[in-house]
Write a protein that holds these residues in place. Structure first.
Motif, PDB file in Angstrom:
ATOM      1  N   GLY A  66       0.767  -1.235   0.000  1.00 35.44           N
ATOM      2  CA  GLY A  66       0.000   0.000   0.000  1.00 35.44           C
ATOM      3  C   GLY A  66       0.797   1.284   0.000  1.00 35.44           C
ATOM      4  O   GLY A  66       0.231   2.367   0.156  1.00 35.44           O
ATOM      5  N   PHE A  67       2.124   1.215  -0.187  1.00 36.61           N
ATOM      6  CA  PHE A  67       2.955   2.421  -0.157  1.00 36.61           C
ATOM      7  C   PHE A  67       3.079   3.035  -1.546  1.00 36.61           C
ATOM      8  O   PHE A  67       3.164   2.331  -2.553  1.00 36.61           O
ATOM      9  N   LYS A  68       3.116   4.366  -1.564  1.00 38.40           N
ATOM     10  CA  LYS A  68       3.217   5.106  -2.826  1.00 38.40           C
ATOM     11  C   LYS A  68       4.604   5.724  -3.030  1.00 38.40           C
ATOM     12  O   LYS A  68       5.180   5.624  -4.097  1.00 38.40           O
ATOM     13  N   ASP A  69       5.117   6.380  -1.995  1.00 41.21           N
ATOM     14  CA  ASP A  69       6.453   7.000  -2.076  1.00 41.21           C
ATOM     15  C   ASP A  69       7.220   6.623  -0.807  1.00 41.21           C
ATOM     16  O   ASP A  69       7.488   7.464   0.040  1.00 41.21           O
ATOM     17  N   PRO A  70       7.583   5.347  -0.664  1.00 41.45           N
ATOM     18  CA  PRO A  70       8.102   4.872   0.623  1.00 41.45           C
ATOM     19  C   PRO A  70       9.584   5.127   0.825  1.00 41.45           C
ATOM     20  O   PRO A  70      10.373   5.174  -0.124  1.00 41.45           O
ATOM     21  N   VAL A  71       9.925   5.288   2.090  1.00 40.98           N
ATOM     22  CA  VAL A  71      11.311   5.277   2.539  1.00 40.98           C
ATOM     23  C   VAL A  71      11.460   4.064   3.450  1.00 40.98           C
ATOM     24  O   VAL A  71      10.658   3.874   4.369  1.00 40.98           O
ATOM     25  N   LEU A  72      12.466   3.244   3.187  1.00 38.78           N
ATOM     26  CA  LEU A  72      12.702   2.078   4.041  1.00 38.78           C
ATOM     27  C   LEU A  72      13.422   2.494   5.316  1.00 38.78           C
ATOM     28  O   LEU A  72      14.311   3.350   5.292  1.00 38.78           O
ATOM     29  N   VAL A  73      13.047   1.877   6.417  1.00 39.24           N
ATOM     30  CA  VAL A  73      13.669   2.117   7.718  1.00 39.24           C
ATOM     31  C   VAL A  73      14.052   0.754   8.286  1.00 39.24           C
ATOM     32  O   VAL A  73      13.236  -0.169   8.281  1.00 39.24           O
ATOM     33  N   SER A  74      15.279   0.616   8.759  1.00 35.08           N
ATOM     34  CA  SER A  74      15.734  -0.683   9.272  1.00 35.08           C
ATOM     35  C   SER A  74      16.321  -0.536  10.666  1.00 35.08           C
ATOM     36  O   SER A  74      16.887   0.515  11.005  1.00 35.08           O
ATOM     37  N   THR A  75      16.178  -1.581  11.461  1.00 36.58           N
ATOM     38  CA  THR A  75      16.741  -1.597  12.811  1.00 36.58           C
ATOM     39  C   THR A  75      17.278  -2.989  13.126  1.00 36.58           C
ATOM     40  O   THR A  75      16.865  -3.978  12.531  1.00 36.58           O
TER      41      THR A  75
END
Length: 362
Positions: A66-75
């Motif tokens: 459902g993402f359109k302009d996503p930024v990935l975030v990782s931990t």
């Protein structure tokens, strides 16, 4: 078989040869564990997951999520020396929840929705029931956080760990729309809300174990601060997962910043999400879970040090401009919410100013 052949069989690999199990690694046990955890991972499947457990890598479709302009975030994170308590108490069914919580709570404070999770489980000798209990906890945490358990690594390393010991690491990946990343818009006059913790969570256990040892209390003894459980059971209470209520607050447009209160406590974590020239002025009056006054008294730990090491009852700190609306929404999500401070003007680097603590942990 000759006498020499018998001698070779007793003394080493010259006649009979060695296999991996002789060296301490049981491939069959590892395969059995994978078969046991497949239903656990299947139960965590969510939109975006492609494929199933068993491949060389996991695929995820952000568009399908459902993402359109996503930024990935990782931990990535672990559980620390709380694992020693798990091993010594033989309580392994909640540390997996801790592992997930330590990672996904760090994702959500950046405005990210957790998407998928991978784990690393290493032991001196693989115990399938022990590993299954741990991974079942991981799957439970993933379901609560709304992310998929898409894979991991199980390593059996004799000589590296004692037979009963194991280590854990977790890796979470989430995503946020580019214009929805946090923190965003924190200003003087904003309120700081605290979400209640369930206890010690997963930080400070080296000090906890030192205090317990000095107090002469066994893990199986009744907890000095709880009549309902043993000390070991009380200290193995898992870390709370705050993903769903914090995401709900963010999606409602009520959240400006959030800090997961882990090692370093409020003074070490809240400044990480504040802008230059601001200070969080905290009124240290909130009620604390009974484990913290006991730790402070049994270890002779001053309040200032307790606040630097432990969450002291606040597992998540939130910066909002409308505390009443935010509190109503969070309470509808089942959270216990406390007003703990205000954002004030400061000079230079962001910080925390803590009010009077005398008698607070009594």
């Amino acid at each position: 078989m000759t006498r020499a052949d018998h001698q070779d069989a007793r003394n080493g690999p010259r006649a009979a040869g060695l296999n991996y199990r002789d060296a301490g690694v049981d491939i069959d046990a590892g395969d059995a564990l994978v078969d046991m955890i497949k239903p656990l991972t299947k139960a965590t499947k969510r939109p975006g997951v492609m494929g199933s457990l068993g491949g060389f890598g996991a695929l995820f479709d952000l568009k399908a999520a459902g993402f359109k302009d996503p930024v990935l975030v990782s931990t990535t994170d672990g559980v620390g020396t709380k694992l020693k308590v798990a091993v010594e108490t033989n309580l392994h069914d909640t540390v997996g929840i801790d592992l997930v919580a330590m990672c996904v709570n760090d994702l959500v404070v950046q405005g990210a929705e957790p998407l998928f999770f991978l784990d690393y489980f290493a032991s001196g000798r693989l115990s399938v029931p022990q590993a299954h209990a741990v991974i079942a906890g991981i799957a439970s945490g993933c379901r609560e956080a709304g992310c998929a358990l898409v894979g991991g690594e199980t390593a059996e390393m004799p000589g590296m760990y004692a037979e009963s010991d194991y280590d854990l690491a977790g890796f979470a990946v989430g995503a946020a729309e580019r214009n929805a990343l946090l923190p965003q818009g924190v200003a003087v006059g904003d309120a700081v809300l605290g979400l209640a913790s369930s206890g010690v969570h997963s930080n400070g256990y080296s000090l906890v174990r030192r205090i317990v040892s000095g107090a002469g209390v066994a893990w199986g003894d009744p907890a000095p601060f709880s009549s309902r459980e043993t000390l070991g059971e009380a200290l193995m209470t898992p870390t709370r997962i705050y993903v769903q209520p914090v995401l709900a607050l963010h999606r409602a447009g009520l959240l400006k910043a959030a800090a997961h209160i882990t090692g370093g406590g409020l003074p070490g974590n809240l400044p990480r999400v504040l802008p230059h020239g601001t200070v969080a002025a905290l009124d240290v009056t909130w009620p604390v879970p009974p484990v913290f006054p006991w730790l402070a008294e049994a270890g002779g730990v001053p309040a200032e040090e307790m606040l630097r090491v432990f969450n002291c009852g606040i597992g998540m700190a939130l910066v909002v401009s409308d505390p009443d609306a935010a509190t109503r929404l969070l309470e509808e999500q089942g959270e216990r919410v406390m007003r703990i401070g205000t954002i004030e003007a400061g000079s230079g680097e962001p910080g925390v100013r803590i009010g009077e603590t005398a008698g607070w942990l009594a």
